[in-house]
Design a protein around this motif. Structure first.
Motif: not given
Length: 332
Positions: A139-143, A146-151, A167-172
């Motif tokens: 969840t912190e990686a998504a934040a 700025s990936f919305p938690a609701g998605h 999403a791909a950026t968070a994974l990287a």
């Protein structure tokens, strides 16, 4: 500390009914820890092929030469990414030592898994974290991007292009890899998210980490890059400090200057002509047919010397000394 040292990297694609495609030719550069190098140029000039070569993701008809030495960590030795076998790249390099923000994120996301599942599994695999701690880290990686938690519980096909990119950026970013390759990381994002995304990518750099950003977005490059490398027809034609490139004295190569002149806040004048086919490159300077300064000297290929490969470099200051604020180079 040098994180990545590339020497003479060359990529050819064998074709059944035509001459080989010379996608990348004799590319050499170093990337230091704490540094962001922006690789820019028109589509089809070899930028993404270079990134694929560094990760061993080229198709079967590719032939490579040269080296790309990735620094070791602790007791681990340095690794030549070009010579490494698939098992080494899959087990110890991708994700762990080299993170990738892909140009086409949808192709890198499993369609039957949610974004949360992607992130959680990546956290487990790269960091060994389990249970609630893995969920919290995901969840912190998504934040961070700025990936919305609701998605987070949506599947890839339910995401817009911009959300898939985030999403791909968070994974990287999960593995804090020493080398981060970001291939068009701002595709599909509005300007505010572009700035927030590239700022987060920039924060990834540090004492042992570096960023190679492949981009058409010169505003993004001006915002975070330390140096700019300009690629044309498979070759590097200029490498310069970002402040000098976007400010004074500006680019020295006519093609690099043309990229900036094409911006609306500059001359808004596109580079004339079209890039040559990579299967039919001229013997000399590939930009000569589009260059107003070309003469007989350009029948020979100028080497990259002192960060420049040109027989007739510009020496006058750029028309404008302010970095671009929000535009992409037309045709890029």
């Amino acid at each position: 500390m040098t994180v990545l040292s590339v020497r003479g990297l060359t990529v050819r694609f064998r074709m059944r009914e035509s001459a080989p495609v010379r996608a990348v030719t004799d590319v050499s550069f170093d990337l230091a820890a704490g540094e962001c190098l922006a690789l820019v140029g028109e589509s089809g000039c070899g930028k993404s092929v270079l990134a694929s070569a560094l990760l061993g993701l080229l198709p079967g008809n590719a032939e490579t030469a040269g080296s790309a030495l990735l620094a070791g960590a602790g007791d681990d030795p340095a690794t030549d990414l070009i010579a490494a076998d698939e098992a080494t790249l899959a087990r110890t390099v991708r994700g762990r030592r080299v993170g990738l923000v892909p140009q086409s994120p949808a192709a890198h996301l499993t369609p039957v898994r949610t974004v949360r599942a992607h992130l959680t599994e990546t956290v487990r695999r790269l960091t060994g974290t389990r249970g609630r701690d893995a969920l919290r880290t995901a969840t912190e990686a998504a934040a961070r991007v700025s990936f919305p938690a609701g998605h987070l519980d949506r599947h890839p096909h339910e995401l817009s292009g911009g959300l898939a990119q985030r999403a791909a950026t968070a994974l990287a970013l999960v593995g804090d890899a020493p080398l981060l390759l970001a291939d068009e990381p701002t595709t599909g994002l509005d300007r505010d998210l572009v700035e927030r995304t590239v700022d987060e990518l920039r924060r990834h750099t540090g004492a042992t980490r570096a960023l190679l950003m492949i981009t058409h977005d010169l505003a993004a490059a001006a915002r975070i890059a330390d140096r700019v490398a300009v690629m044309y027809a498979g070759r590097l034609v200029e490498i310069a400090d970002a402040d000098a490139f976007f400010g004074t004295p500006g680019p020295r190569h006519p093609y690099a200057r043309g990229l900036l002149d094409a911006l609306p806040e500059r001359a808004f004048r596109p580079v004339p002509g079209r890039p040559p086919e990579l299967a039919a490159l001229p013997a000399g300077c590939a930009f000569a047919a589009r260059c107003a300064h070309a003469d007989t000297a350009c029948a020979t290929q100028p080497p990259l010397t002192g960060g420049l490969a040109c027989h007739h470099p510009h020496t006058a200051p750029a028309d404008l000394v302010h970095p671009p604020q929000a535009a992409e180079a037309p045709g890029a």
